[in-house]
Design an enzyme around this catalytic site. Structure first.
Site, PDB file in Angstrom:
ATOM      1  N   ASP A   1      -6.171 -41.848 -14.662  1.00 17.91           N
ATOM      2  CA  ASP A   1      -5.935 -41.257 -13.344  1.00 17.91           C
ATOM      3  C   ASP A   1      -5.518 -42.398 -12.433  1.00 17.91           C
ATOM      4  O   ASP A   1      -6.341 -43.229 -12.049  1.00 17.91           O
ATOM      5  CB  ASP A   1      -7.223 -40.582 -12.839  1.00 17.91           C
ATOM      6  CG  ASP A   1      -7.099 -40.084 -11.401  1.00 17.91           C
ATOM      7  OD1 ASP A   1      -5.993 -40.178 -10.816  1.00 17.91           O
ATOM      8  OD2 ASP A   1      -8.110 -39.597 -10.858  1.00 17.91           O
TER       9      ASP A   1
ATOM     10  N   GLU B   1      -2.244 -33.681 -12.016  1.00 20.72           N
ATOM     11  CA  GLU B   1      -3.670 -33.915 -11.752  1.00 20.72           C
ATOM     12  C   GLU B   1      -4.510 -32.631 -11.720  1.00 20.72           C
ATOM     13  O   GLU B   1      -5.547 -32.564 -12.390  1.00 20.72           O
ATOM     14  CB  GLU B   1      -3.826 -34.725 -10.457  1.00 20.72           C
ATOM     15  CG  GLU B   1      -3.429 -36.182 -10.676  1.00 20.72           C
ATOM     16  CD  GLU B   1      -3.031 -36.920  -9.407  1.00 20.72           C
ATOM     17  OE1 GLU B   1      -3.266 -36.387  -8.310  1.00 20.72           O
ATOM     18  OE2 GLU B   1      -2.467 -38.023  -9.520  1.00 20.72           O
TER      19      GLU B   1
ATOM     20  N   ASP C   1      -6.934 -29.803  -4.914  1.00 13.34           N
ATOM     21  CA  ASP C   1      -7.068 -31.244  -5.160  1.00 13.34           C
ATOM     22  C   ASP C   1      -6.613 -32.027  -3.936  1.00 13.34           C
ATOM     23  O   ASP C   1      -5.409 -32.192  -3.699  1.00 13.34           O
ATOM     24  CB  ASP C   1      -6.229 -31.608  -6.395  1.00 13.34           C
ATOM     25  CG  ASP C   1      -6.308 -33.096  -6.748  1.00 13.34           C
ATOM     26  OD1 ASP C   1      -6.944 -33.852  -6.006  1.00 13.34           O
ATOM     27  OD2 ASP C   1      -5.728 -33.484  -7.778  1.00 13.34           O
TER      28      ASP C   1
END
Lengths: 611, 178
Positions: free
Chosen positions: A15, A176, A198
């Site tokens: 990430d 993501e 998110d």
């Protein structure tokens, strides 16, 4: 359980965040985060160049950001795949030091060196790669990297470039929120409609997925790649700077260290406000003090416009997904900014259900990336992600109007073919301008690339028939092929990305990065040899007080002293081979001593033993 | 042109079970998605990319009845060029004229046109629903006999529908400016 090295073939999930980055992997027990040497799971996405020239990444770089802000950079993700004109707003709010010559690709000045945003991201990736290698004890060269779902082609390409520069083969870019859904679905739910909200440090995504027996089908996605916790920090920072100007009679905004100290104080207050009703921004700097209390009510009022900016994309996403709010079974919260109570209540109001917050919002994306890595390695074969392209793809037609070829929210891989012809007799090439976006006119969309179809047979106008195939792959990245339908000949398609690095530039950076990595590696080996030398010097010092030392001959003792002196002479050299050789010499000279000590110990042990 | 029906392994037709199409799509995705070919040689990976993009394109087209009908029309050689906005269907002439007046007023800042536009939105929404009903019947008729005449009728309904759809989006945009 033993770590199964072969299971994932060391494909890690990364990430690469605006504020923090994480690396994870999956074994038979499930996905987990790999901590850094300092034990921290989060590696701040901050890079600093120490005065020695050494590249520093993560927590230590975050410290250097305060003391040497002009040699440090953070939130570089905001610049990935962007041109100078795109980031005018960013440049007003963030202390990016743009170097001259940034017209085609942005160059950041760190001390006396310059870096492009992908190179900075590559340094963060290299640190994560290193953390994984230290953890496994073997090289890691393959990764799945996550990107905001709303990233366009250029931003994705820039992220892929960063991976290559860092020495990683990027097997897949995963969105993501989709990665988060994968981790969530693994853990909590197998079927149903799930929305993932998110809100990270610098980007916002909303995705709606259908989960069906291991298939994670994204129905629609939306977002804003310039919206996140950073914006809240900047808002509070502006207020604090105004306060300081009034109270101290001093414009701190020109003082880079002062700004960074105040920024940190603001972030601490913001984070505390998620858990307590009031928190204060506190700064002590050059003997002066600043303190301001902010309560939840004021904080909520201040950030309402920012939080509201997420709601429009949410509504559009629900509409595009073809579902009603009532059909959405769960809302999963991802990203550090979703800890803010106002964000939670805004989401609750919009979706009319309590959002899920039990997964760690900082870790869930990296965990999902690790699951995707396991899918690609073949160790997980009952799960499959079907993701979409966030933006429509089109080409420029007459009058600067866009002709749309692949619509947003189309499942990827997706393709479209379009036939082109010539407008003039004898014309041998056709220029094609590809854009990404939802607006009618070319100028309102983002220019992606210009393609030049070359080598067309010179025939009458309108007679040429060239079929061009646009293909968006599973990473959300476009490729183009062309074929002359009259001759069946494949055409060369020369891609000129409107923004971003050319292949040659990336190759050069890989080379430079490799050299830099070698230098860094050499520095590390020197450090390791010095640690070794310290250990042996200490051991010999101790041994000198041992009975066994006095059992040695004068010559033997002289040899030891000589070898120690030689080691001390090379101790500060930069040649780790030389230090290692001298350590070996000490080892040789002290072998007899070591044997004697061992025998003494054995004798001592035997004496104490009753046979 | 790729035969999307063949890609999904279903017979050519206009009334389809969306559930069935979805089941096939999921099953084929599990086999063909590039994720499944990561460890395979380059040629196989390229093939997977081509096959799965064709599969996704096929599913996107065939799961939606309007896109499905448009696709079948073009597959059968019908020209389905963009409906030009000046080609107003004769029976709608009067309504469209009044609507355009109201739209002009509303855009000019005259909010009194709002009730009229809201009524028009409802009216045209009703027309869309009626077109959809009509299409369902025509789809069944085509599936029974594969008649080109029926396809021509379907094309007319689609063109009209598209025209009304554009009107509805115009009204929506004017009522709620983004």
């Amino acid at each position: 359980m033993e770590i199964d090295f072969t299971a994932t073939g060391h494909i890690v999930g990364i990430d690469l965040g605006t504020t923090n980055s994480l690396v994870a992997f999956m074994d038979l027990t499930g996905p987990r985060i790999i901590p850094g040497a300092d034990g921290d799971k989060l590696v701040p996405s901050v890079v600093s160049i120490a005065p020695s020239g050494e590249v520093v990444v993560g927590n230590p770089a975050r410290e250097l950001l305060i003391t040497q802000p002009e040699r440090s950079v953070y939130s570089v993700k905001r610049l990935m795949g962007r041109g100078l004109a795109d980031v005018a707003e960013e440049l007003k709010l963030f202390p990016f030091h743009i170097a001259p010559g940034s017209e085609s690709v942005i160059q950041l000045q760190l001390g006396d060196r310059t870096f492009t945003p992908p190179e900075i991201s590559a340094l963060v990736l290299r640190q994560l790669k290193q953390n994984a290698e230290d953890y496994f004890g073997v090289p890691v060269d393959k990764a799945v990297i996550t990107v905001p779902a709303y990233f366009n082609d250029a931003q994705r390409q820039a992220t892929k470039d960063a991976g290559r520069i860092a020495g990683l083969e990027v097997l897949r870019l995963v969105n993501e929120p989709t990665a988060a859904a994968l981790a969530y679905g693994l853990d909590k739910r197998e079927n149903g409609i799930v929305a993932v909200y998110d809100l990270g440090g610098g980007t916002f995504d909303i995705s709606i997925l259908k989960l069906h027996d291991g298939i994670f089908e994204v129905l629609a996605t939306n977002g804003d790649t310039h919206l996140g916790g950073d914006d809240i920090d900047n808002l509070l920072l502006r207020i604090a700077l105004e306060d300081v100007a009034t109270e101290w009679g001093q414009d701190l905004s020109k003082d880079r260290e002062g700004v960074q100290r105040l920024r940190r104080a603001v972030i601490q207050a913001k984070e505390r406000l998620s858990f307590v009703p009031a928190a204060s921004i506190e700064l002590e700097y050059h003997g002066k003090k600043y303190q301001r209390e902010i309560n939840r009510e004021l904080f909520d009022k201040l950030i309402t416009p920012i939080v509201n900016r997420t709601l429009g994309p949410c509504r559009d996403c629900i509409k595009d997904a073809g579902v009603t709010v009532g059909q959405i079974d769960e809302v999963v919260m991802v990203g550090g900014s979703t800890r803010i109570p106002l964000v939670r209540s805004a989401v609750e109001n919009l979706f009319r259900s309590l959002p899920h917050t039990e997964l760690n919002p900082d870790e869930v994306v990296a965990l999902g990336a690790a699951v995707q890595a396991a899918i690609l390695s073949g160790t997980v074969d009952n799960k499959l992600l079907l993701d979409v392209t966030p933006l429509s793809l089109g080409i420029e037609t007459m009058g600067g109007v866009v002709s749309r070829l692949i619509h947003r929210n189309s499942t990827i891989p997706a393709s479209a073919t379009e036939n082109f012809t010539t407008g003039v007799d004898g014309q041998t090439n056709v220029l094609i301008h590809v854009v990404q976006g939802e607006r009618e006119l070319v100028k309102d969309n983002r220019s992606l690339a210009r393609f030049d179809l070359k080598g067309i047979d010179p025939v009458q106008a309108g007679m040429a028939r060239i079929e061009v195939r646009f293909l968006i792959d599973a990473n959300g990245i476009l490729s183009v092929t062309a074929r002359d339908q009259r001759t069946g000949k494949e055409h060369s398609v020369e891609v000129k990305p409107s923004y971003g690095l050319t292949d040659e530039q990336v190759e050069k950076m890989i080379q430079e990065s490799f050299e830099q990595a070698e230098q860094d590696f050499a520095a590390r080996q020197v450090r390791e040899q010095r640690v070794e030398a310290d250990a042996i010097l200490l051991a010999v010092e101790k041994a000198r007080r041992h009975d066994a030392y006095f059992e040695l001959s004068d010559e033997e003792r002289a040899a030891i002293d000589k070898s120690l002196n030689e080691l001390l002479l090379v101790y500060n050299s930069d040649d780790h081979h030389l230090i290692a050789a001298k350590i070996e010499q000490v080892n040789q000279a002290t072998m007899k001593l070591a044997e004697n000590m061992m025998n003494t110990a054995v004798r001592g042990a035997l004496k104490g033993t009753k046979i | 042109m790729i035969d999307y029906y063949a890609v999904l392994g279903i017979p050519r037709g206009l009334n389809l079970s969306v559930d069935d199409v979805q089941q096939r799509y999921y099953a084929l995705s599990r086999e063909l998605h590039p994720d499944r070919f990561m460890q395979k040689p380059e040629a196989e990976r390229q093939r997977a990319l081509d096959m799965s993009s064709a599969l996704n394109d096929a599913y996107r087209t065939l799961k939606d009845p309007i896109k499905r009908a448009q696709y079948l029309l073009s597959l059968e050689g019908f020209d389905i060029g963009e409906q030009r906005s000046k080609d107003v269907p004769a029976e709608l002439l009067e309504e469209v004229f009044e609507l355009n007046m109201a739209l002009e007023e509303m855009r000019g800042g005259d909010d009194s046109a709002r009730p009229q536009l809201e009524a028009a939105e409802k009216n045209f929404g009703g027309m869309l629903a009626a077109s959809d009903q009509e299409l369902v019947a025509l789809f069944a008729k085509y599936d029974a006999g594969q008649s080109r005449d029926v396809l021509a009728q379907i094309r007319n309904v689609l063109n009209r529908r598209k025209y009304v759809q554009n009107l509805v989006s115009e009204v929506e945009k004017t009522l709620i400016p983004s």
